[in-house]
Structures are given as structure tokens and as C-alpha cells.
Design a protein around this motif. Structure first.
Motif, PDB file in Angstrom:
ATOM      1  N   TYR A  21      -5.805  29.036  21.602  1.00  0.00           N
ATOM      2  CA  TYR A  21      -4.742  28.912  22.586  1.00  0.00           C
ATOM      3  C   TYR A  21      -3.411  29.036  21.876  1.00  0.00           C
ATOM      4  N   LEU A  22      -2.553  29.885  22.350  1.00  0.00           N
ATOM      5  CA  LEU A  22      -1.238  30.115  21.778  1.00  0.00           C
ATOM      6  C   LEU A  22      -0.324  28.975  22.213  1.00  0.00           C
ATOM      7  N   LYS A  23      -0.298  27.902  21.430  1.00  0.00           N
ATOM      8  CA  LYS A  23       0.394  26.668  21.823  1.00  0.00           C
ATOM      9  C   LYS A  23       1.903  26.766  21.779  1.00  0.00           C
ATOM     10  N   GLU A  24       2.424  27.708  21.018  1.00  0.00           N
ATOM     11  CA  GLU A  24       3.867  27.724  20.822  1.00  0.00           C
ATOM     12  C   GLU A  24       4.659  28.163  22.047  1.00  0.00           C
ATOM     13  N   ASN A  25       4.044  28.855  22.973  1.00  0.00           N
ATOM     14  CA  ASN A  25       4.704  29.262  24.211  1.00  0.00           C
ATOM     15  C   ASN A  25       6.098  29.857  24.005  1.00  0.00           C
ATOM     16  N   GLY A  26       6.239  30.643  22.976  1.00  0.00           N
ATOM     17  CA  GLY A  26       7.465  31.389  22.784  1.00  0.00           C
ATOM     18  C   GLY A  26       8.609  30.641  22.139  1.00  0.00           C
ATOM     19  N   GLY A  48       3.814  34.142  24.161  1.00  0.00           N
ATOM     20  CA  GLY A  48       3.511  32.829  24.711  1.00  0.00           C
ATOM     21  C   GLY A  48       2.873  32.893  26.073  1.00  0.00           C
ATOM     22  N   ASN A  49       2.313  31.783  26.477  1.00  0.00           N
ATOM     23  CA  ASN A  49       1.643  31.669  27.763  1.00  0.00           C
ATOM     24  C   ASN A  49       2.641  31.187  28.807  1.00  0.00           C
ATOM     25  N   LEU A  50       3.581  32.025  29.096  1.00  0.00           N
ATOM     26  CA  LEU A  50       4.667  31.697  30.004  1.00  0.00           C
ATOM     27  C   LEU A  50       4.268  32.046  31.437  1.00  0.00           C
ATOM     28  N   GLN A  51       4.458  31.107  32.360  1.00  0.00           N
ATOM     29  CA  GLN A  51       3.971  31.288  33.723  1.00  0.00           C
ATOM     30  C   GLN A  51       4.623  32.458  34.448  1.00  0.00           C
ATOM     31  N   MET A  62      -0.256  37.068  24.674  1.00  0.00           N
ATOM     32  CA  MET A  62      -0.677  35.798  25.264  1.00  0.00           C
ATOM     33  C   MET A  62      -2.094  35.460  24.820  1.00  0.00           C
ATOM     34  N   SER A  63      -2.536  34.263  25.147  1.00  0.00           N
ATOM     35  CA  SER A  63      -3.917  33.857  24.890  1.00  0.00           C
ATOM     36  C   SER A  63      -4.513  33.336  26.185  1.00  0.00           C
ATOM     37  N   TYR A  64      -5.844  33.156  26.189  1.00  0.00           N
ATOM     38  CA  TYR A  64      -6.409  32.659  27.449  1.00  0.00           C
ATOM     39  C   TYR A  64      -7.279  31.424  27.320  1.00  0.00           C
ATOM     40  N   ASP A  65      -7.384  30.823  26.159  1.00  0.00           N
ATOM     41  CA  ASP A  65      -7.970  29.501  25.988  1.00  0.00           C
ATOM     42  C   ASP A  65      -9.481  29.483  26.226  1.00  0.00           C
ATOM     43  N   LEU A  66     -10.062  28.321  26.057  1.00  0.00           N
ATOM     44  CA  LEU A  66     -11.498  28.115  26.076  1.00  0.00           C
ATOM     45  C   LEU A  66     -12.203  28.501  27.388  1.00  0.00           C
ATOM     46  N   PRO A  67     -11.728  28.095  28.567  1.00  0.00           N
ATOM     47  CA  PRO A  67     -12.460  28.447  29.788  1.00  0.00           C
ATOM     48  C   PRO A  67     -12.627  29.961  29.985  1.00  0.00           C
ATOM     49  N   TRP A  68     -11.559  30.729  29.747  1.00  0.00           N
ATOM     50  CA  TRP A  68     -11.673  32.171  29.915  1.00  0.00           C
ATOM     51  C   TRP A  68     -12.479  32.815  28.789  1.00  0.00           C
ATOM     52  N   ALA A  69     -12.460  32.228  27.600  1.00  0.00           N
ATOM     53  CA  ALA A  69     -13.279  32.748  26.505  1.00  0.00           C
ATOM     54  C   ALA A  69     -14.753  32.635  26.875  1.00  0.00           C
ATOM     55  N   ASN A  70     -15.133  31.501  27.455  1.00  0.00           N
ATOM     56  CA  ASN A  70     -16.517  31.345  27.908  1.00  0.00           C
ATOM     57  C   ASN A  70     -16.846  32.354  29.005  1.00  0.00           C
ATOM     58  N   ALA A  71     -15.946  32.514  29.957  1.00  0.00           N
ATOM     59  CA  ALA A  71     -16.195  33.440  31.067  1.00  0.00           C
ATOM     60  C   ALA A  71     -16.301  34.881  30.581  1.00  0.00           C
ATOM     61  N   SER A  72     -15.492  35.256  29.604  1.00  0.00           N
ATOM     62  CA  SER A  72     -15.505  36.648  29.150  1.00  0.00           C
ATOM     63  C   SER A  72     -16.768  36.994  28.379  1.00  0.00           C
ATOM     64  N   ASN A  73     -17.531  36.012  27.950  1.00  0.00           N
ATOM     65  CA  ASN A  73     -18.767  36.261  27.207  1.00  0.00           C
ATOM     66  C   ASN A  73     -20.021  36.111  28.060  1.00  0.00           C
ATOM     67  N   THR A  74     -19.863  35.861  29.326  1.00  0.00           N
ATOM     68  CA  THR A  74     -21.022  35.692  30.197  1.00  0.00           C
ATOM     69  C   THR A  74     -21.916  36.930  30.104  1.00  0.00           C
ATOM     70  N   PRO A  75     -23.206  36.801  29.964  1.00  0.00           N
ATOM     71  CA  PRO A  75     -24.034  35.603  30.117  1.00  0.00           C
ATOM     72  C   PRO A  75     -24.300  34.850  28.811  1.00  0.00           C
ATOM     73  N   PHE A  76     -23.643  35.227  27.718  1.00  0.00           N
ATOM     74  CA  PHE A  76     -23.900  34.574  26.440  1.00  0.00           C
ATOM     75  C   PHE A  76     -23.147  33.254  26.328  1.00  0.00           C
ATOM     76  N   ARG A  77     -23.630  32.398  25.415  1.00  0.00           N
ATOM     77  CA  ARG A  77     -22.991  31.101  25.188  1.00  0.00           C
ATOM     78  C   ARG A  77     -21.881  31.224  24.150  1.00  0.00           C
ATOM     79  N   LEU A  78     -20.840  30.488  24.371  1.00  0.00           N
ATOM     80  CA  LEU A  78     -19.723  30.317  23.451  1.00  0.00           C
ATOM     81  C   LEU A  78     -18.975  31.612  23.153  1.00  0.00           C
ATOM     82  N   PHE A  79     -18.286  31.716  22.008  1.00  0.00           N
ATOM     83  CA  PHE A  79     -17.295  32.765  21.775  1.00  0.00           C
ATOM     84  C   PHE A  79     -17.121  32.955  20.283  1.00  0.00           C
ATOM     85  N   LYS A  80     -16.070  33.685  19.887  1.00  0.00           N
ATOM     86  CA  LYS A  80     -15.826  33.950  18.472  1.00  0.00           C
ATOM     87  C   LYS A  80     -15.875  32.669  17.650  1.00  0.00           C
TER      88      LYS A  80
END
Length: 133
Positions: A21-26, A48-51, A62-80
Motif C-alpha cells: 500500500y502506497l502510504k505516503e499519499n503524495g 499516491g492513493n488520492l481520492q 497508485m497502489s491497491y492494497d491487500l483486498p484488491w491484491a487477493n481479488a486480482s489473483n482469483t482463483p489462487f490464494r494470496l499474492f506476490k
């Protein structure tokens, strides 16, 4: 002309989504200056992850964090960075009708053998009839 049948097409994908997750937000002084810069057209890259930003264009980083990382790898478990399928499994498709079809169904199969990117270079060199660098 036969060009399509005698053209090798490789399709492969990166090994899973990234959960960082890109925490610095710019904010200046928190690493965004290393990701920013200018686009090919000279526009500033917003970091940054600016709204108010819509992701996807070359003018955003930008980054998309853990929930989207899991979704982008469906049907596999986990991520990089994990050794589960979502972190190490990648699709790799080779299309070369002239050399691979030959009427033999063994050539039209799913292979579960491991491979490494360097295999592609060696294969291309062999196809092109040149020595491996």
C-alpha cells in the motif's frame, strides 16, 4: 502468406497482484518524489492513493492494497511475496501453429512443468537459429 502460422506468439503475466500500500499519499518527503516525474507528454505524474484521482492513466502512480491484491489473483490464494499459487503461478501461452499443431494432440495441451524467463530467451535463439548470448 503463411506468416500467421509461422509466427510465435508468447503471452505471459506477472506473478500475482501486489498487496503493498502506497502510504505516503503524495506527501513530499515520504518517498513519492522517487515514483513521480513526467509522462512522455511532459505532464506531472501524481503519486499516491488520492481520492480525486482515477487510477489507470500514465499520469498516476497508485497502489491497491491487500483486498484488491487477493481479488486480482482469483482463483489462487494470496499474492506476490508468498509461495502460494497467487504469488508464484503465472499463465504462459505459446501460439505457433506451424510448429506446435502438426496434427498431434500432445502439442495442444496444458503443461504444468515449472519454467523460468530465461527459457524464453533460449527458445527464441533456437527458433532464430542463433547462439545463446
Amino acid at each position: 502468406t503463411g506468416m500467421y502460422d509461422n509466427t510465435v506468439i508468447f503471452f505471459l503475466s506477472d506473478n500475482g497482484g501486489c498487496a503493498e500500500y502506497l502510504k505516503e499519499n503524495g506527501e513530499e518527503g515520504h518517498w513519492p518524489e522517487f515514483y513521480g516525474g513526467l509522462t512522455r507528454d511532459g505532464k506531472k505524474i501524481d503519486v499516491g492513493n488520492l481520492q480525486h484521482l482515477e487510477p489507470g492513466g500514465e499520469e498516476t502512480f497508485m497502489s491497491y492494497d491487500l483486498p484488491w491484491a487477493n481479488a486480482s489473483n482469483t482463483p489462487f490464494r494470496l499474492f506476490k511475496s508468498w509461495v502460494h499459487e497467487g504469488g508464484i503461478a503465472t499463465p504462459f501461452v505459446v501460439h505457433w501453429p506451424k510448429a506446435l499443431s502438426r496434427g498431434n494432440k500432445d502439442h495442444e495441451k496444458i503443461c504444468h512443468s515449472p519454467w523460468i524467463m530465461m527459457d524464453i530467451v533460449a527458445t527464441c535463439c533456437k527458433i532464430g537459429g542463433i547462439p545463446i548470448p
